[in-house]
Design a protein around this motif. Structure first.
Motif, PDB file in Angstrom:
ATOM      1  N   ARG A 244     -11.525   0.708  -0.344  1.00 23.30           N
ATOM      2  CA  ARG A 244     -11.438   1.994  -1.048  1.00 23.30           C
ATOM      3  C   ARG A 244     -10.376   2.896  -0.406  1.00 23.30           C
ATOM      4  O   ARG A 244      -9.596   3.549  -1.111  1.00 23.30           O
ATOM      5  N   ASP A 245     -10.357   2.934   0.932  1.00 23.48           N
ATOM      6  CA  ASP A 245      -9.370   3.761   1.627  1.00 23.48           C
ATOM      7  C   ASP A 245      -7.948   3.354   1.266  1.00 23.48           C
ATOM      8  O   ASP A 245      -7.083   4.204   1.011  1.00 23.48           O
ATOM      9  N   ALA A 246      -7.698   2.050   1.262  1.00 27.50           N
ATOM     10  CA  ALA A 246      -6.359   1.562   0.932  1.00 27.50           C
ATOM     11  C   ALA A 246      -6.026   1.824  -0.533  1.00 27.50           C
ATOM     12  O   ALA A 246      -4.894   2.204  -0.867  1.00 27.50           O
ATOM     13  N   ALA A 247      -6.993   1.638  -1.411  1.00 31.34           N
ATOM     14  CA  ALA A 247      -6.753   1.831  -2.842  1.00 31.34           C
ATOM     15  C   ALA A 247      -6.398   3.276  -3.166  1.00 31.34           C
ATOM     16  O   ALA A 247      -5.591   3.538  -4.070  1.00 31.34           O
ATOM     17  N   ARG A 248      -6.972   4.228  -2.442  1.00 28.92           N
ATOM     18  CA  ARG A 248      -6.626   5.638  -2.667  1.00 28.92           C
ATOM     19  C   ARG A 248      -5.146   5.893  -2.403  1.00 28.92           C
ATOM     20  O   ARG A 248      -4.515   6.709  -3.061  1.00 28.92           O
ATOM     21  N   VAL A 249      -4.590   5.186  -1.419  1.00 27.48           N
ATOM     22  CA  VAL A 249      -3.168   5.327  -1.113  1.00 27.48           C
ATOM     23  C   VAL A 249      -2.316   4.614  -2.158  1.00 27.48           C
ATOM     24  O   VAL A 249      -1.248   5.093  -2.566  1.00 27.48           O
ATOM     25  N   LEU A 250      -2.782   3.456  -2.629  1.00 28.69           N
ATOM     26  CA  LEU A 250      -1.983   2.601  -3.505  1.00 28.69           C
ATOM     27  C   LEU A 250      -1.973   3.059  -4.961  1.00 28.69           C
ATOM     28  O   LEU A 250      -1.054   2.711  -5.709  1.00 28.69           O
ATOM     29  N   ARG A 251      -2.982   3.789  -5.374  1.00 34.11           N
ATOM     30  CA  ARG A 251      -3.109   4.145  -6.793  1.00 34.11           C
ATOM     31  C   ARG A 251      -1.824   4.807  -7.312  1.00 34.11           C
ATOM     32  O   ARG A 251      -1.354   5.815  -6.772  1.00 34.11           O
ATOM     33  N   GLY A 252      -1.253   4.221  -8.333  1.00 39.82           N
ATOM     34  CA  GLY A 252      -0.058   4.784  -8.942  1.00 39.82           C
ATOM     35  C   GLY A 252       1.231   4.496  -8.193  1.00 39.82           C
ATOM     36  O   GLY A 252       2.292   5.001  -8.563  1.00 39.82           O
ATOM     37  N   ARG A 253       1.176   3.677  -7.156  1.00 44.67           N
ATOM     38  CA  ARG A 253       2.364   3.341  -6.375  1.00 44.67           C
ATOM     39  C   ARG A 253       2.575   1.834  -6.381  1.00 44.67           C
ATOM     40  O   ARG A 253       1.685   1.069  -6.766  1.00 44.67           O
ATOM     41  N   VAL A 254       3.746   1.392  -5.918  1.00 48.77           N
ATOM     42  CA  VAL A 254       4.037  -0.036  -5.862  1.00 48.77           C
ATOM     43  C   VAL A 254       4.585  -0.411  -4.490  1.00 48.77           C
ATOM     44  O   VAL A 254       5.210   0.417  -3.806  1.00 48.77           O
ATOM     45  N   VAL A 255       4.351  -1.654  -4.114  1.00 46.49           N
ATOM     46  CA  VAL A 255       4.823  -2.187  -2.840  1.00 46.49           C
ATOM     47  C   VAL A 255       6.348  -2.213  -2.831  1.00 46.49           C
ATOM     48  O   VAL A 255       6.997  -2.516  -3.841  1.00 46.49           O
ATOM     49  N   ALA A 256       6.926  -1.904  -1.677  1.00 49.99           N
ATOM     50  CA  ALA A 256       8.381  -1.859  -1.541  1.00 49.99           C
ATOM     51  C   ALA A 256       8.991  -3.240  -1.779  1.00 49.99           C
ATOM     52  O   ALA A 256       8.376  -4.263  -1.459  1.00 49.99           O
ATOM     53  N   PRO A 257      10.199  -3.284  -2.325  1.00 52.91           N
ATOM     54  CA  PRO A 257      10.878  -4.570  -2.517  1.00 52.91           C
ATOM     55  C   PRO A 257      11.002  -5.324  -1.190  1.00 52.91           C
ATOM     56  O   PRO A 257      11.277  -4.729  -0.151  1.00 52.91           O
TER      57      PRO A 257
END
Length: 474
Positions: free
Chosen positions: A363-376
């Motif tokens: 859950r902690d990680a998902a809060r950061v990831l929501r709406g974002r994408v991993v760097a190339p």
């Protein structure tokens, strides 16, 4: 009146079968009764072979559970045998041992499969006041429930299975008190990394370490497990937190937990399991929770860590005993003194392990990831700590957040925590990792590991370099 006693000594005294020497206090040799154990496919084979060779049986089969977790693949498709023939042979022999010795085994297809130290709390099988011994050093995790847990070697596993007892040496006691409120962005992982940095990788060697203080009591059970899990990284043989209502709530309703009536009967006894007010510890350590920032490691030992706002240290500026280790670590990690930590690029990001693979971590990680994408150029993976955690995360839609961000949603297992399966770093690859150890080659020959919290791993995956999660989550 009995003398004031620590929680550790109370539990050991209650499980002491007899003395094996005339020493009293630390260094006492005794025969210790062990309530329960968990077995894995990697450290148990020789123990079972020894039992067979001696013609012995397992004394209490129902006091053990076996879990496949170390060598199995975490690939999303678990349709058949693992690709590595040696790993499959270990898994097959493990299953045979369960059948022959009447021990319940969770293979890779079992709905409760996962990392052993995530599975047992999932089941509600870890209870306050118990003693656990198992063939994995992170058995200290169970101290979060007020249980004494410690790792043992293969010959000790054989002895334990045959007798339900172990020869044991009583430890010294250390109390780490953390008072105050944790700042926004800082987690239990940062707290324990700060403790390890302060006392050193061998600072608690020979001790049973008890965590106390308002900051510790404020932690949920998952955070407490993270503390006790990583206490072994500063040398502690045992880690403990006194049980309270948080622990009872975490046990209630679990599949193997006692029923409601039995839990209520146990409540008084369990909540009286604490160190007496005047109990003397052999060592006391204090930290102010308000000073703990998000942490990352820069070297090849968990105590080689700094706040993310720091810079790679100059070995010449460190105390003389630490200089040679720091020089070797920087050479292995390919880092230059003075480099801001938040500028170090990464190739891989990994979230999982018995330290940080629980639902709250995801859950902690998902809060950061929501709406974002991993760097190339960054390959990012998440391996839930157990199949039960994976199902719960999917029920909340966390898997969709991870996959939309570009993370691989894997099956459960030890995965990239250690190079015993097919999730490994290539030589020279640099990984932001939520695991517990950053030793040379721990995640793969020549792999470079930076330890941090799951939220910090997510931040690094998005940025493409080590990053301060506080800049991403208000």
């Amino acid at each position: 009146m009995p003398p004031p006693t620590t929680l550790y000594d109370k539990i050991i005294d209650r499980h002491r079968v007899c003395a094996l020497n005339d020493v009293r206090g630390p260094g006492e040799r005794l025969l210790l009764y062990v309530d329960r154990t968990v077995l894995n496919e990697y450290t148990s084979p020789q123990a079972f072979s020894g039992l067979r060779a001696a013609g012995r049986t397992v004394w209490r089969p129902r006091a053990a559970i076996g879990v496949v977790d170390h060598v199995n693949s975490t690939a999303p498709d678990r349709a058949g045998p693992v690709a590595d023939a040696d790993a499959q042979q270990q898994i097959d022999y493990f299953a045979r041992n369960g059948r022959d010795f009447r021990i319940e085994m969770f293979d890779v297809f079992h709905p409760a499969q996962g990392i052993e130290h995530v599975v047992l709390p999932d089941l509600g099988w870890v209870l306050p006041g118990m003693v656990f011994a198992a063939g994995d050093s992170h058995t200290t995790t169970y101290g979060a429930f007020g249980s004494v847990g410690f790792g043992i070697g293969t010959s000790d596993i054989e002895h334990l299975l045959a007798t339900q007892c172990l020869p044991y040496t009583r430890l010294k006691t250390m109390r780490v008190t953390v008072d105050g409120a944790m700042p926004i962005g800082s987690t239990a992982k940062d707290l324990v990394m700060a403790v390890i940095r302060q006392i050193g990788a061998a600072g608690a060697h020979g001790y049973a370490l008890e965590f106390a203080g308002t900051a510790v009591r404020a932690l949920a059970i998952e955070g407490r497990m993270t503390l006790c899990n990583m206490a072994v990284e500063c040398g502690a043989r045992v880690a403990l937190i006194a049980p309270d209502d948080t622990v009872l709530a975490a046990i209630a309703g679990r599949p193997r937990a006692p029923g409601a009536a039995m839990l209520e009967r146990a409540r008084k006894a369990w909540t009286e399991l604490y160190s007496d007010a005047d109990a003397r510890f052999d060592c006391e350590v204090r930290l102010d929770a308000a000073t703990i920032a998000p942490m990352v490691t820069w070297g090849t030992s968990p105590d080689q860590a700094l706040p993310i706002t720091g810079t790679v240290p100059d070995p010449a500026a460190l105390p003389a005993p630490a200089q040679a280790d720091a020089q070797r670590a920087l050479a292995y990690m390919g880092l230059i003194p003075g480099t801001p930590l938040h500028t170090i690029p990464i190739d891989r990001a990994f979230i999982g392990s018995c330290t940080n693979g629980r639902l709250s971590d995801l859950r902690d990680a998902a809060r950061v990831l929501r709406g974002r994408v991993v760097a190339p150029g960054v390959r990012a993976m998440v391996s839930p700590g157990s199949s039960a955690v994976r199902r719960a995360a999917e029920a909340e839609g966390l898997d969709r957040i991870f996959t939309a961000a570009g993370f691989e949603w894997r099956q459960s297992g030890c995965s990239m925590c250690l190079a015993m399966n097919d999730d490994v770093l290539a030589p020279g690859e640099r990984c932001a990792s939520s695991t517990n150890r950053n030793f040379e080659g721990r995640q793969g020959t020549g792999g470079r590991t930076h330890l941090m919290s799951p939220a910090m791993v997510a931040a690094a995956a998005i940025a493409g370099h080590l990053a301060d999660v506080r800049a991403m989550v208000p």
